[in-house]
Design a protein around this motif. Sequence first.
Motif, short mmCIF file in Angstrom:
data_model
loop_
_atom_site.label_atom_id
_atom_site.label_comp_id
_atom_site.label_asym_id
_atom_site.label_seq_id
_atom_site.Cartn_x
_atom_site.Cartn_y
_atom_site.Cartn_z
N ARG A 92 0.74 -0.98 -0.13
CA ARG A 92 -0.07 -0.28 -0.02
C ARG A 92 1.03 1.23 -0.19
O ARG A 92 0.01 2.28 -0.80
CB ARG A 92 -0.86 0.01 1.49
N SER A 93 2.22 1.50 0.15
CA SER A 93 2.70 2.61 0.61
C SER A 93 3.94 2.90 -0.53
O SER A 93 3.46 3.82 -0.93
CB SER A 93 4.26 1.42 1.51
N VAL A 94 3.46 1.16 -1.66
CA VAL A 94 4.80 1.22 -2.15
C VAL A 94 3.93 2.79 -3.74
O VAL A 94 3.57 3.37 -4.35
CB VAL A 94 5.25 0.08 -3.29
N MET A 95 2.64 1.86 -3.50
CA MET A 95 0.99 2.60 -4.23
C MET A 95 1.30 3.46 -4.24
O MET A 95 0.58 4.85 -5.00
CB MET A 95 -0.36 1.08 -4.49
N GLU A 96 0.90 4.38 -2.75
CA GLU A 96 0.82 5.86 -2.78
C GLU A 96 1.99 6.25 -3.04
O GLU A 96 1.31 7.71 -3.39
CB GLU A 96 0.54 6.02 -0.98
N CYS A 97 2.88 5.83 -2.73
CA CYS A 97 4.56 7.13 -3.83
C CYS A 97 3.19 6.67 -5.00
O CYS A 97 3.60 8.02 -4.76
CB CYS A 97 5.38 6.23 -3.60
N TYR A 98 3.76 5.75 -5.67
CA TYR A 98 2.89 6.14 -7.06
C TYR A 98 1.75 7.40 -6.88
O TYR A 98 1.59 8.54 -7.71
CB TYR A 98 2.32 4.85 -8.31
N LEU A 99 0.85 7.09 -6.24
CA LEU A 99 -0.38 8.05 -6.75
C LEU A 99 -0.02 9.08 -6.00
O LEU A 99 -0.69 10.47 -6.65
CB LEU A 99 -1.44 6.91 -5.45
#
Length: 214
Positions: A92-99
């Motif tokens: 989730r943190s990696v996807m938040e970084c992308y987002l």
Amino acid sequence: MARIPVAQRRRELIDAAVEVIATHGIDGATTRRVADQADANVAMVHYCYDSKEDLFADVFEFVSRKYREVIEVVEVSDSPTTLPKAAEKILRSVMECYLGSRNFTAATFELINWARRQHGDRGVAVYDQALDALRKALHEASATDPVPAELIDEVAYVMASLADGFGVNWLTYGDASVARAQMDINCSVLEAWIAGRLSAVTAEPARRKRAVKA
């Protein structure tokens, strides 16, 4: 007027290069465009970097470091934890970084391809370094209930695949509300897959014992 330290100028140029690469690609990321994005002049770019490739190398390291920091922050803040919980929070943190930055996401994919074309093995460095940090975090998360090393590798691969797929979809459509829903889907997929694999790993010793007795 106070003189701006070279280290700060380099950071500004790195940030500017990320934006320019995201918009124009590697081939279109000229020193002029990077300088304009950083509100600097071309002479400043050449003062801070011997070549455009040296600048791109620093941008590449910035991207690699950001991935490692995302993983390591979760690792530190959530210890002790469990393998499924750590995996979900890191994904989730990696996807938040992308987002958080579509341009960062675009520049990341551009840089990986550039490094692969220009430097061969260096093109996988961002993956290698991120995966090493990921495996370490997952291993530590499962320390109280150890799992086979090959399972850690499998979990890391599935997480990377889910994150990359999310990144490509986010770049393609750019709809934040849809992306957030997809984050939940990806986390649910990961949770279900890990639960299934952990059950299989737990059941395997019992099957072997029954086979020996038979």
